[in-house]
Scaffold this active site. Structure first.
Site, PDB file in Angstrom:
ATOM      1  N   SER A  76       1.218  45.039  34.934  1.00 26.88           N
ATOM      2  CA  SER A  76       0.969  46.299  34.225  1.00 26.88           C
ATOM      3  C   SER A  76       2.219  46.984  33.697  1.00 26.88           C
ATOM      4  CB  SER A  76       0.199  47.270  35.131  1.00 26.88           C
ATOM      5  OG  SER A  76      -1.135  46.868  35.248  1.00 26.88           O
ATOM      6  N   TYR A  88      -4.820  41.053  26.125  1.00 26.49           N
ATOM      7  CA  TYR A  88      -4.474  41.880  27.293  1.00 26.49           C
ATOM      8  C   TYR A  88      -3.934  41.029  28.443  1.00 26.49           C
ATOM      9  CZ  TYR A  88      -5.207  44.734  31.467  1.00 26.49           C
ATOM     10  OH  TYR A  88      -5.029  45.391  32.651  1.00 26.49           O
ATOM     11  N   TYR A 143      -0.855  54.866  38.903  1.00 32.77           N
ATOM     12  CA  TYR A 143      -2.293  55.047  39.134  1.00 32.77           C
ATOM     13  C   TYR A 143      -2.533  56.217  40.080  1.00 32.77           C
ATOM     14  CZ  TYR A 143      -1.719  50.332  37.360  1.00 32.77           C
ATOM     15  OH  TYR A 143      -1.327  49.249  36.625  1.00 32.77           O
ATOM     16  N   VAL A 176       1.035  44.929  39.638  1.00 27.67           N
ATOM     17  CA  VAL A 176       0.564  44.295  40.870  1.00 27.67           C
ATOM     18  C   VAL A 176       1.309  42.997  41.182  1.00 27.67           C
ATOM     19  CG1 VAL A 176      -1.727  45.335  40.810  1.00 27.67           C
ATOM     20  CG2 VAL A 176      -1.352  43.102  39.717  1.00 27.67           C
ATOM     21  N   LYS A 229       2.389  47.330  30.031  1.00 26.94           N
ATOM     22  CA  LYS A 229       1.681  48.396  29.321  1.00 26.94           C
ATOM     23  C   LYS A 229       2.652  49.388  28.671  1.00 26.94           C
ATOM     24  CE  LYS A 229      -2.233  47.950  32.474  1.00 26.94           C
ATOM     25  NZ  LYS A 229      -2.938  48.485  33.654  1.00 26.94           N
TER      26      LYS A 229
END
Length: 311
Positions: free
Chosen positions: A63, A190, A242, A260, A66
């Site tokens: 992530s 993605y 998050y 992760v 992103k």
């Protein structure tokens, strides 16, 4: 301040840490990574690198990608992006579907999975998936100044095969009209973004533009405007971990984005770009030792956006 000595000390402390977390087990390639691994890299504003531990070992940035995808998308569509993605912390897990129902298929922010899927949809544009993936790879290589950064095809394939919740998020947003391309094409983009493999040193190099008001110091060119760099940093601070973002801000006090795969990119505006990696995760899916290492680092350097005169 001797940063090389500080990172060496932190790496030695992390080697002895008893609580290491557990690697992500839902992607086989991540589950197999040795939890004893730990790396840290700091790149200062003048380009000086300070490395310790497994700082040259490539890992799946997941992530953290992103951040780079958001940067690319803002360059492609500008502030129109915010009509389809919010800017608020989610307070929920990275792959939660709950808020999409109550909020009309608009993800809370671009750093949760749903938000990043919409960003991937934007980057797909009129391209073939392989073209969008190639653009991302060229972008990250250019930021880091390293041509050997690759996408781990095995990780991407494993994510395609196991990412049922992510597919569900995409289908749900498609039902609301917030995904404009077929789900399989968007998810291919993605998952390949998430499968980028980089070392701590490469990741810290790639993040320099967020330290330097939008300018890539290695290439001497503007990546984004100073205002946009500041806003990306703000989103990293409020949404980058998050439902653990508040805890990270409390303990570390720097803009950061986790993945992760066990990596964290952290930014000290005007001073440094930092990458840490340790595959064991805490209960909220963020690197256990990576977070601890960054906390130790800011304690020793005084680096914090909440105390800009320190350090």
């Amino acid at each position: 301040m001797n940063l090389s000595a500080i990172v060496a000390d932190i790496a030695a402390e992390m080697a002895e840490a008893p609580e290491r977390g557990a690697p992500a087990d839902y992607i086989p390639a991540l589950a197999q990574v040795d939890p004893r691994r730990f790396g840290i890299a700091i790149v200062e504003a003048d380009g000086t690198c300070h490395l310790a531990g497994d700082a040259e070992q490539p890992f799946s940035i997941q992530s953290i990608s992103k951040v780079f995808a958001l940067t690319l998308a803002l360059g492609a569509v500008g502030d129109q992006l915010w009509q389809r993605v919010g800017r608020e912390p989610s307070g929920t897990a990275f792959n939660s579907i709950v808020q999409l129902e109550t909020e009309g298929g608009i993800p809370r922010n671009p750093f949760i999975n749903a938000g990043a899927i919409v960003v991937a949809d934007m980057l797909l544009g009129n391209h073939e998936p392989r073209e969008a993936i190639g653009e991302m790879l060229r972008f990250v290589r250019g930021l880091a100044g390293e041509e050997d950064i690759v996408i781990d095809a095995a990780v991407a394939q494993a994510e395609m095969e196991t990412g049922h919740r992510n597919h569900a998020l995409a289908h749900y947003m498609r039902a609301f009209g917030n995904l404009h391309h077929p789900v399989e094409r968007v998810m291919g983009v993605y998952f390949h973004f998430c499968a980028l493999a980089m070392s701590c040193r490469q990741l810290a190099l790639a993040g320099r533009y967020l330290m330097a008001r939008g300018v890539n110091p290695g290439a001497g060119r503007s990546v984004v405007s100073p205002q946009r760099a500041r806003r990306i940093n703000a989103l990293m601070m409020s949404c980058g971990h998050y439902d653990g973002s508040g805890e990270f801000a409390f303990r570390v006090g720097l803009p950061g984005k986790s993945g992760v795969g066990g990596g964290i990119l952290a930014i000290v505006p005007g001073r440094a770009s930092i990458a840490v990696w340790s595959p064991g995760l805490n209960a909220r899916g963020n690197s256990q030792l990576g977070t601890l290492a960054l906390e130790r680092l800011v304690q020793r350097t005084g680096w914090s956006v909440f105390d800009p005169q320190a350090g």
